[in-house]
Design a protein around this motif. Structure first.
Motif, PDB file in Angstrom:
ATOM      1  N   ARG A 284      -7.406   6.472  -4.385  1.00 30.94           N
ATOM      2  CA  ARG A 284      -8.313   5.490  -3.783  1.00 30.94           C
ATOM      3  C   ARG A 284      -7.922   5.179  -2.344  1.00 30.94           C
ATOM      4  O   ARG A 284      -8.782   5.032  -1.465  1.00 30.94           O
ATOM      5  CB  ARG A 284      -8.313   4.217  -4.628  1.00 30.94           C
ATOM      6  CG  ARG A 284      -8.961   4.411  -5.988  1.00 30.94           C
ATOM      7  CD  ARG A 284      -8.666   3.256  -6.927  1.00 30.94           C
ATOM      8  NE  ARG A 284      -9.311   3.433  -8.223  1.00 30.94           N
ATOM      9  CZ  ARG A 284      -9.120   2.643  -9.259  1.00 30.94           C
ATOM     10  NH1 ARG A 284      -8.291   1.615  -9.168  1.00 30.94           N
ATOM     11  NH2 ARG A 284      -9.762   2.875 -10.393  1.00 30.94           N
ATOM     12  N   VAL A 285      -6.624   5.042  -2.090  1.00 26.10           N
ATOM     13  CA  VAL A 285      -6.168   4.749  -0.732  1.00 26.10           C
ATOM     14  C   VAL A 285      -6.502   5.897   0.209  1.00 26.10           C
ATOM     15  O   VAL A 285      -6.971   5.692   1.338  1.00 26.10           O
ATOM     16  CB  VAL A 285      -4.653   4.448  -0.726  1.00 26.10           C
ATOM     17  CG1 VAL A 285      -4.109   4.426   0.693  1.00 26.10           C
ATOM     18  CG2 VAL A 285      -4.378   3.102  -1.401  1.00 26.10           C
ATOM     19  N   GLN A 286      -6.270   7.137  -0.222  1.00 28.83           N
ATOM     20  CA  GLN A 286      -6.564   8.274   0.649  1.00 28.83           C
ATOM     21  C   GLN A 286      -8.055   8.375   0.939  1.00 28.83           C
ATOM     22  O   GLN A 286      -8.457   8.612   2.083  1.00 28.83           O
ATOM     23  CB  GLN A 286      -6.060   9.569   0.007  1.00 28.83           C
ATOM     24  CG  GLN A 286      -6.025  10.755   0.967  1.00 28.83           C
ATOM     25  CD  GLN A 286      -7.378  11.415   1.176  1.00 28.83           C
ATOM     26  OE1 GLN A 286      -8.261  11.320   0.322  1.00 28.83           O
ATOM     27  NE2 GLN A 286      -7.551  12.087   2.311  1.00 28.83           N
ATOM     28  N   ALA A 287      -8.887   8.203  -0.081  1.00 25.93           N
ATOM     29  CA  ALA A 287     -10.335   8.304   0.121  1.00 25.93           C
ATOM     30  C   ALA A 287     -10.822   7.237   1.084  1.00 25.93           C
ATOM     31  O   ALA A 287     -11.708   7.481   1.906  1.00 25.93           O
ATOM     32  CB  ALA A 287     -11.057   8.181  -1.224  1.00 25.93           C
TER      33      ALA A 287
ATOM     34  N   VAL B 197       0.865  -1.184   0.000  1.00 25.27           N
ATOM     35  CA  VAL B 197       0.000   0.000   0.000  1.00 25.27           C
ATOM     36  C   VAL B 197       0.902   1.235   0.000  1.00 25.27           C
ATOM     37  O   VAL B 197       1.945   1.234   0.661  1.00 25.27           O
ATOM     38  CB  VAL B 197      -0.906   0.026   1.259  1.00 25.27           C
ATOM     39  CG1 VAL B 197      -1.790   1.253   1.254  1.00 25.27           C
ATOM     40  CG2 VAL B 197      -1.752  -1.220   1.332  1.00 25.27           C
ATOM     41  N   PRO B 198       0.534   2.298  -0.723  1.00 23.29           N
ATOM     42  CA  PRO B 198       1.348   3.513  -0.697  1.00 23.29           C
ATOM     43  C   PRO B 198       1.596   4.007   0.732  1.00 23.29           C
ATOM     44  O   PRO B 198       0.735   3.914   1.596  1.00 23.29           O
ATOM     45  CB  PRO B 198       0.496   4.519  -1.491  1.00 23.29           C
ATOM     46  CG  PRO B 198      -0.329   3.676  -2.407  1.00 23.29           C
ATOM     47  CD  PRO B 198      -0.632   2.431  -1.631  1.00 23.29           C
TER      48      PRO B 198
ATOM     49  N   ASP C 194      -5.908  19.716  13.422  1.00 23.63           N
ATOM     50  CA  ASP C 194      -4.759  19.487  12.544  1.00 23.63           C
ATOM     51  C   ASP C 194      -5.025  18.302  11.617  1.00 23.63           C
ATOM     52  O   ASP C 194      -4.783  18.370  10.405  1.00 23.63           O
ATOM     53  CB  ASP C 194      -3.503  19.182  13.375  1.00 23.63           C
ATOM     54  CG  ASP C 194      -3.040  20.343  14.223  1.00 23.63           C
ATOM     55  OD1 ASP C 194      -3.236  21.505  13.801  1.00 23.63           O
ATOM     56  OD2 ASP C 194      -2.496  20.093  15.318  1.00 23.63           O
ATOM     57  N   VAL C 195      -5.520  17.217  12.200  1.00 21.90           N
ATOM     58  CA  VAL C 195      -5.765  16.004  11.416  1.00 21.90           C
ATOM     59  C   VAL C 195      -6.789  16.286  10.321  1.00 21.90           C
ATOM     60  O   VAL C 195      -6.639  15.836   9.177  1.00 21.90           O
ATOM     61  CB  VAL C 195      -6.235  14.855  12.327  1.00 21.90           C
ATOM     62  CG1 VAL C 195      -6.597  13.614  11.508  1.00 21.90           C
ATOM     63  CG2 VAL C 195      -5.159  14.502  13.353  1.00 21.90           C
ATOM     64  N   ALA C 196      -7.836  17.045  10.651  1.00 23.04           N
ATOM     65  CA  ALA C 196      -8.855  17.373   9.655  1.00 23.04           C
ATOM     66  C   ALA C 196      -8.245  18.207   8.523  1.00 23.04           C
ATOM     67  O   ALA C 196      -8.553  17.991   7.344  1.00 23.04           O
ATOM     68  CB  ALA C 196     -10.006  18.124  10.313  1.00 23.04           C
ATOM     69  N   ARG C 197      -7.373  19.157   8.853  1.00 24.21           N
ATOM     70  CA  ARG C 197      -6.718  19.945   7.807  1.00 24.21           C
ATOM     71  C   ARG C 197      -5.849  19.072   6.911  1.00 24.21           C
ATOM     72  O   ARG C 197      -5.712  19.324   5.722  1.00 24.21           O
ATOM     73  CB  ARG C 197      -5.853  21.053   8.418  1.00 24.21           C
ATOM     74  CG  ARG C 197      -6.609  22.231   8.973  1.00 24.21           C
ATOM     75  CD  ARG C 197      -5.725  23.470   9.084  1.00 24.21           C
ATOM     76  NE  ARG C 197      -4.405  23.186   9.627  1.00 24.21           N
ATOM     77  CZ  ARG C 197      -4.123  23.009  10.913  1.00 24.21           C
ATOM     78  NH1 ARG C 197      -5.109  23.073  11.798  1.00 24.21           N
ATOM     79  NH2 ARG C 197      -2.896  22.781  11.318  1.00 24.21           N
ATOM     80  N   PHE C 198      -5.264  18.032   7.497  1.00 28.10           N
ATOM     81  CA  PHE C 198      -4.370  17.154   6.747  1.00 28.10           C
ATOM     82  C   PHE C 198      -5.125  16.091   5.948  1.00 28.10           C
ATOM     83  O   PHE C 198      -4.507  15.264   5.298  1.00 28.10           O
ATOM     84  CB  PHE C 198      -3.375  16.480   7.684  1.00 28.10           C
ATOM     85  CG  PHE C 198      -2.323  17.397   8.236  1.00 28.10           C
ATOM     86  CD1 PHE C 198      -1.744  18.371   7.440  1.00 28.10           C
ATOM     87  CD2 PHE C 198      -1.890  17.285   9.545  1.00 28.10           C
ATOM     88  CE1 PHE C 198      -0.755  19.214   7.939  1.00 28.10           C
ATOM     89  CE2 PHE C 198      -0.910  18.116  10.059  1.00 28.10           C
ATOM     90  CZ  PHE C 198      -0.347  19.087   9.255  1.00 28.10           C
ATOM     91  N   GLY C 199      -6.455  16.086   6.040  1.00 26.93           N
ATOM     92  CA  GLY C 199      -7.227  15.168   5.219  1.00 26.93           C
ATOM     93  C   GLY C 199      -7.976  14.093   5.971  1.00 26.93           C
ATOM     94  O   GLY C 199      -8.647  13.260   5.358  1.00 26.93           O
ATOM     95  N   GLY C 200      -7.879  14.093   7.319  1.00 25.43           N
ATOM     96  CA  GLY C 200      -8.565  13.085   8.121  1.00 25.43           C
ATOM     97  C   GLY C 200      -9.937  13.535   8.574  1.00 25.43           C
ATOM     98  O   GLY C 200     -10.464  14.557   8.130  1.00 25.43           O
TER      99      GLY C 200
END
Length: 490
Positions: free
Chosen positions: A221-224, A85-86, A255-261
């Motif tokens: 796909r992995v990030q989503a 996985v990336p 912070d996590v939400a800004r980073f994509g979580g």
């Protein structure tokens, strides 16, 4: 015949992404069966969408598992073939560890793998593990009681030995904390590369879209998928890792939400980290096996780009004094940075916390469970051999660095070797991890772009495949890592 055996029941708990998953309604394989399914242009997208956690799965915790376990996706076994996985890179199967344990027990039934839906929260899977481990122990005790020669007079009834890789160690901790009687029936917990303080790489997985100007299909796909998964959020680092220049902060949910979580899942995870910092929990008979000397991302800098918060990984951590304050340079006041290294995914302090019984090995995170020295230590602990001298831990030794996002067909892969003075007597090779095709020996040379004396080599794949990179100093157990090479548009 049974003198060199343990009578205890053994449970093998894999790490994140280490269990095979299928659609419970259709039986369709979703994870861990064929790498082509996740890289396929037409079908991979639907597969990753199915793996995204729905609303119920995002909220599931230990109480959910005890009341009404979720049934949409089913874990059917542990990985039996290499996976990739990336960012998190390669994962080796658990078959060798299971075979080692089976050979030191009177019967194979003593060893039980615990596959689990790693997408879901650690607390949820901990409750399921507690139930499964209790049932396994009771079955094994009945089996042993039926064969008198397996126990000598006065020998205690069998107990539990857990062997846990990566996130599996967090699942074991959750199980034993939720079930104190099970903890009392546990003789030993062996953790291999468990991120007790979390791993910065979880943030990098969540940040994949922000960090890549033109992310490929697999990366998107992995990030989503990761952004919806409680299991990924449960690996968030709880230590001070966000470098602000003159200060170093712990991550916040914002912070996590800004980073994509996901902010809500991050809040639950980071609150749990704070609880463990305050209260702690001692694993019974805990022995930690810790990968060391591998280049490892340990902290983050925030780099805004095009309106997005980009998390840039850094290969250093920060010293904390006895007063729990940052150690600073006495002249400049700048926080003292130190490369703690690790196993390529989990930095050394995170994997060794909670015990003084530590074995250090030169190895990459996802391949530790097939590492000869790790397997030897698992066997020794299962047989209750005396603890060896606590050697290593100074970060010196051979390290291997491969591309986080794998490679594209026709583009050279940069492979880096660290911790060695010279390429003399050292071999680096690449071979197919899926077909067994012969390896490609590579020539190591000093890397002109590095100031740390690193060596480097280039490898260009001729076909898309999962490749195993092998670094052999002929003085240590070889260090290995997996790299996926995909067609150019993947």
């Amino acid at each position: 015949m049974f003198d060199d055996c343990t009578r205890d029941a053994c449970v093998v708990v894999p790490g994140i992404m280490g269990s095979v998953l299928e659609d419970a309604a259709t039986g369709r394989p979703l994870w861990g069966v064929d790498l082509a399914t996740i890289t396929d242009a037409l079908h991979g997208g639907a597969l990753f969408t199915t793996l995204q956690a729905d609303a119920r799965e995002r909220e599931a915790d230990g109480d959910t598992a005890r009341r009404a376990p979720l049934t949409r996706i089913r874990a059917t076994g542990l990985l039996t073939k290499p996976w990739w996985v990336p960012v998190l890179k390669g994962f080796d199967p658990y078959s060798k560890a299971i075979k080692v344990l089976e050979k030191v027990t009177p019967a194979r039934e003593a060893v039980a793998p615990f596959p689990y839906d790693w997408r879901l929260a650690v607390s949820y899977n901990g409750a399921l593990l507690a139930r499964a481990a209790r049932a396994h122990l009771e079955r094994w005790r009945e089996r042993v009681a039926a064969v008198p020669e397996w126990l000598t007079a006065g020998e205690a009834r069998p107990r539990l030995v857990f062997v846990a890789h990566s996130m599996g160690g967090l699942v074991v901790r959750a199980a034993l904390e939720q079930d104190p009687e099970l903890a009392a029936d546990t003789r030993a917990v062996v953790t291999v590369g468990t991120p007790f303080l979390g791993s910065v790489k979880s943030v990098l997985v969540l940040n994949l879209l922000h960090a890549q100007r033109k992310p490929g299909r697999l990366v998107r796909r992995v990030q989503a998928m990761a952004a919806t998964l409680p299991g990924v959020h449960d690996l968030l680092p709880g230590y001070r890792c966000l470098d602000r220049g003159m200060d170093v902060e712990r991550l916040t949910a914002g912070d996590v939400a800004r980073f994509g979580g996901d902010q809500d899942m991050a809040t639950r995870s980071l609150d749990e980290r704070a609880r463990y910092r305050k209260e702690g929990f001692a694993l019974p008979g805990h022995r930690a096996i810790v990968g060391e000397a591998q280049p490892t991302v340990q902290s983050l800098e925030e780099r805004p780009h095009a309106g997005l918060a980009v998390a840039a990984g850094r290969h250093y951590a920060f010293d904390i004094g006895d007063d729990l304050e940052l150690v600073r340079d006495p002249r400049t006041g700048i926080p003292a940075r130190r490369d703690s290294l690790g196993d390529g995914t989990v930095h050394t302090p995170s994997a060794r916390i909670g015990t003084d019984a530590i074995t250090y090995v030169y190895g990459q995170h996802g391949t530790l469970m097939r590492h000869d020295e790790v397997l030897r230590q698992i066997r020794r602990i299962a047989l209750e051999r005396p603890d060896p001298a606590n050697l290593g831990g100074d970060g010196t030794g051979p390290g291997l660095e491969t591309p986080d996002l794998g490679g594209s067909l026709g583009t050279p892969l940069a492979l880096t070797v660290t911790g060695l003075d010279s390429p003399a007597g050292v071999s680096l090779s690449v071979h197919s991890a899926t077909t067994g095709r012969p390896g490609h020996p590579l020539t190591l040379r000093p890397d002109p772009e590095r100031t740390d004396g690193a060596l480097s080599a280039r490898f260009t794949a001729d076909v898309p495949d999962l490749y195993r990179v092998v670094l052999d100093t002929h003085r240590h157990v070889p260090v290995t890592q997996l790299v996926l090479v995909t067609p150019p548009d993947a």
